[in-house]
Design a protein around this motif. Structure first.
Motif, short mmCIF file in Angstrom:
data_model
loop_
_atom_site.label_atom_id
_atom_site.label_comp_id
_atom_site.label_asym_id
_atom_site.label_seq_id
_atom_site.Cartn_x
_atom_site.Cartn_y
_atom_site.Cartn_z
N GLY A 14 -20.70 -54.07 15.49
CA GLY A 14 -20.80 -55.51 14.99
C GLY A 14 -20.50 -56.71 15.81
N PRO A 15 -20.78 -57.83 15.42
CA PRO A 15 -20.38 -59.04 16.34
C PRO A 15 -19.16 -58.87 17.39
CG PRO A 15 -20.91 -59.63 14.28
CD PRO A 15 -20.63 -58.29 14.25
N CYS A 16 -17.98 -58.42 16.90
CA CYS A 16 -16.77 -58.51 17.42
C CYS A 16 -16.13 -57.29 17.68
CB CYS A 16 -15.63 -59.72 16.94
SG CYS A 16 -16.29 -61.45 16.49
N ASN A 17 -16.59 -56.07 17.46
CA ASN A 17 -16.03 -54.73 17.42
C ASN A 17 -15.36 -54.59 18.83
OD1 ASN A 17 -17.95 -54.47 15.33
ND2 ASN A 17 -17.16 -52.62 15.00
N ALA A 18 -15.90 -54.78 19.94
CA ALA A 18 -15.40 -54.43 21.16
C ALA A 18 -14.29 -55.29 21.63
CB ALA A 18 -16.66 -54.55 22.22
N GLU A 19 -14.49 -56.66 21.24
CA GLU A 19 -13.42 -57.66 21.62
C GLU A 19 -12.07 -57.30 20.64
OE1 GLU A 19 -15.09 -61.47 20.43
OE2 GLU A 19 -13.15 -62.08 20.05
N ARG A 20 -12.34 -56.90 19.46
CA ARG A 20 -11.20 -56.69 18.55
C ARG A 20 -10.49 -55.39 19.20
NH1 ARG A 20 -11.77 -61.28 16.71
NH2 ARG A 20 -12.99 -61.73 14.94
N ILE A 21 -11.03 -54.47 19.62
CA ILE A 21 -10.33 -53.17 20.09
C ILE A 21 -9.77 -53.69 21.36
CG2 ILE A 21 -10.86 -50.83 20.88
CD1 ILE A 21 -10.46 -50.79 18.03
N GLN A 22 -10.34 -54.09 22.19
CA GLN A 22 -10.11 -54.68 23.60
C GLN A 22 -8.69 -55.24 23.37
OE1 GLN A 22 -9.64 -57.37 25.45
NE2 GLN A 22 -9.30 -56.79 27.31
N ARG A 23 -8.74 -56.14 22.49
CA ARG A 23 -7.41 -57.18 22.05
C ARG A 23 -6.24 -56.09 21.71
NH1 ARG A 23 -4.17 -59.09 23.51
NH2 ARG A 23 -2.98 -60.67 22.47
N ARG A 24 -6.68 -55.22 20.82
CA ARG A 24 -5.53 -54.55 20.24
C ARG A 24 -5.07 -53.43 21.45
NH1 ARG A 24 -1.65 -53.02 19.15
NH2 ARG A 24 -0.79 -51.58 17.48
N ARG A 25 -5.86 -53.05 22.47
CA ARG A 25 -5.70 -52.08 23.35
C ARG A 25 -4.59 -52.88 24.29
NH1 ARG A 25 -10.27 -50.43 25.51
NH2 ARG A 25 -10.52 -48.79 23.92
N ALA A 26 -5.00 -54.05 24.64
CA ALA A 26 -3.93 -54.80 25.52
C ALA A 26 -2.62 -55.29 24.95
CB ALA A 26 -4.89 -56.26 25.96
N ALA A 27 -2.70 -55.62 23.61
CA ALA A 27 -1.45 -55.76 22.91
C ALA A 27 -0.50 -54.49 23.04
CB ALA A 27 -1.68 -56.25 21.82
N HIS A 28 -0.98 -53.47 22.62
CA HIS A 28 -0.36 -52.16 22.80
C HIS A 28 0.37 -51.60 24.13
CE1 HIS A 28 0.70 -48.04 21.34
NE2 HIS A 28 0.00 -47.83 22.30
N GLU A 29 -0.67 -52.16 25.31
CA GLU A 29 -0.11 -51.79 26.67
C GLU A 29 0.82 -52.83 26.93
OE1 GLU A 29 -3.87 -51.74 28.82
OE2 GLU A 29 -4.39 -49.93 27.95
N GLU A 30 0.62 -54.23 26.74
CA GLU A 30 1.50 -55.02 26.96
C GLU A 30 2.94 -54.94 26.37
OE1 GLU A 30 -0.27 -58.80 26.08
OE2 GLU A 30 -1.73 -58.24 27.52
N GLY A 31 2.98 -54.20 25.13
CA GLY A 31 4.28 -53.92 24.40
C GLY A 31 4.81 -52.64 24.67
N THR A 32 4.32 -51.96 25.87
CA THR A 32 5.20 -50.68 26.07
C THR A 32 6.60 -50.62 26.53
OG1 THR A 32 2.92 -50.02 27.18
CG2 THR A 32 4.66 -48.65 27.99
N TRP A 33 6.91 -51.74 27.24
CA TRP A 33 8.14 -51.95 27.61
C TRP A 33 9.33 -52.22 26.31
CZ3 TRP A 33 11.43 -56.34 26.72
CH2 TRP A 33 10.56 -57.48 26.23
N VAL A 34 8.55 -53.09 25.37
CA VAL A 34 9.50 -53.04 23.94
C VAL A 34 9.76 -52.00 23.54
CG1 VAL A 34 9.44 -54.29 21.90
CG2 VAL A 34 8.25 -55.58 23.70
N ARG A 35 8.62 -51.02 23.30
CA ARG A 35 8.79 -49.88 22.69
C ARG A 35 9.87 -48.76 23.46
NH1 ARG A 35 3.39 -50.47 22.26
NH2 ARG A 35 2.93 -49.11 23.83
N GLU A 36 9.75 -48.92 24.96
CA GLU A 36 10.77 -48.02 25.43
C GLU A 36 12.21 -48.49 25.51
OE1 GLU A 36 7.43 -46.81 29.08
OE2 GLU A 36 9.13 -48.32 29.58
N ALA A 37 12.21 -49.75 25.51
CA ALA A 37 13.51 -50.51 25.30
C ALA A 37 14.00 -50.13 24.00
CB ALA A 37 13.54 -52.07 25.62
N ALA A 38 13.33 -50.07 22.89
CA ALA A 38 13.77 -49.69 21.54
C ALA A 38 14.38 -48.38 21.31
CB ALA A 38 12.89 -50.13 20.32
N ALA A 39 13.51 -47.55 22.17
CA ALA A 39 13.87 -45.98 22.08
C ALA A 39 15.18 -45.88 22.66
CB ALA A 39 12.69 -45.15 22.73
N VAL A 40 15.39 -46.44 24.00
CA VAL A 40 16.57 -46.36 24.66
C VAL A 40 17.63 -46.77 23.90
CG1 VAL A 40 17.99 -46.99 26.59
CG2 VAL A 40 15.60 -46.22 26.90
#
Ligand code: FAQ
Length: 329
Positions: free
Chosen positions: A288-314
């Motif tokens: 579709g017109p924006c599939n690649a962009e949507r997934i790329q954005r979701r992946r970036a948000a997931h990677e940028e949130g790694t430290w939050v998930r790690e801190a929450a687990a600790v």
């Protein structure tokens, strides 16, 4: 039967056949299946598929409107849009929790989404080039979501049905905010009215496609309806959406872009044209017109949130260790 189900059948001393009979009788009586109940593997798998896709749709669905938060034309519109997009995040979280009650792992579901192994709604792969798109998403997309999801409040799986109650209340509010925004624009300048009509033209057909393929090409519908996961077929819900939206369009003063759209007194419903099903299949398959962009954005948000998930687990581990030692916070 899984090991867990075999164990539970041993506990209550029921055979596989008796468990199946009990499950069938619960569905036939219109009662709910709860997480600890025995359920057929196919029922569990189908629910995980549908609930996960639904959760992913809510989360990816934050992006098209989210793009307008920084550009909303007033503080009021910005605050409204912020709250709406935040609600969609909440819906995603309830739904991931419902999937977890079926034994799914939330981190695994996210991986599947960003690797393109699990689907999300086709509608969120279309762009939002004008602010009128925010209003039309509220009116059409939340309107379609309401038609599709109100019956899911009676879905046979308890946690899914209960999550839908609150989600539907919030979606109704979202739909009204979209319609109110469009009414304001329609009372504005000629240029604003043109923006609304242009957004209506672009979103009408993709909104009809949200309900899924036509009934004669919907491989999951028959079984999902027999299990009362789905209560109505894709075409029934699509018809309901058209019938609900036509008078709203008249009141707003816009034209729905379908020359075949007309009231059929004999059927007591509107007749309407055929959506481009090839387009739906292309968008579902990732083109579709924006599939690649949507997934790329979701992946970036997931990677940028790694430290939050790690801190929450600790933090959670520390709290658990303190609780074990009997230390109160
Ligand atoms: N897009 O056999 P069926 C929202 C797939 S939330 C992508 O008919 P089924 C809130 C389908 O999964 C919107 N894929 O399937 C909001 C299946 O693939 P699979 C999401 C689609 O499950 C508003 C295959 O095609 N809502 O809008 C689509 O019986 C504003 C064959 O189809 C839900 O998820 C599609 N449009 O019926 C957020 C509601 N249609 O898995 C932000 C719950 C079909 O076999 C802003 N879900 N497919 O590989 C449902 O009611 C159903 O799952 C359907 C599909 C009706 C979507």
């Amino acid at each position: 039967m899984t090991a867990e189900q075999a164990a539970s059948s041993a506990v209550i001393g029921a055979s596989g056949e008796e468990l199946q009979e009990h499950f069938d009788a619960t569905i036939a009586r219109d009662q709910r299946i709860e997480p600890r109940d025995w359920m057929p593997e196919g029922y569990r798998r189908t629910l995980i598929r549908q609930v996960a896709q639904h959760a992913h749709s809510e989360i990816i669905g934050m992006q098209p409107e989210g793009e307008w938060i920084t550009r909303a034309p007033s503080l009021r519109r910005k605050a409204i849009l912020f709250a709406k997009v935040q609600d969609e995040a909440g819906h995603g979280l309830y739904l991931y929790s419902a999937a977890e009650t079926l034994g799914a792992d939330r981190a695994d579901l996210t991986e599947r989404l960003i690797e393109g192994r699990q689907k999300y709604s086709s509608i969120f792969n279309y762009p939002t080039p004008s602010f009128a798109d925010v209003g039309v998403i509220g009116w059409f997309v939340d309107g379609a979501a309401i038609c599709n999801q109100v019956p899911l409040c009676r879905s046979s799986y308890g946690p899914y049905a209960r999550a839908m109650v609150r989600i539907c209340k919030e979606e109704s509010f979202h739909q009204r905010q979209g319609y109110e925004l469009l009414m304001t624009m329609m009372r504005g300048t000629e240029a604003q009215r043109e923006m609304v009509q242009d957004a209506v033209n672009r979103w009408w057909w993709p909104s009809l496609m949200m309900f899924g393929p036509p009934d004669d090409n919907s491989p999951n519908s028959a079984q999902s309806m027999a299990w009362k996961i789905k209560r109505h077929s894709n075409d029934e819900l699509r018809q309901r959406f058209v019938d609900m939206t036509v008078p709203q369009a008249e009141k707003l003063g816009v034209t729905l872009p379908d020359p075949e759209l007309r009231w059929n007194a004999e059927r007591g419903h509107h007749d309407f044209g055929t959506p481009d099903w090839d387009e739906l299949m292309r968008v579902i398959k990732g083109d579709g017109p924006c599939n690649a962009e949507r997934i790329q954005r979701r992946r970036a948000a997931h990677e940028e949130g790694t430290w939050v998930r790690e801190a929450a687990a600790v933090y959670a581990a520390k709290q658990a260790a303190r609780a074990e030692k009997g230390v109160t916070a």
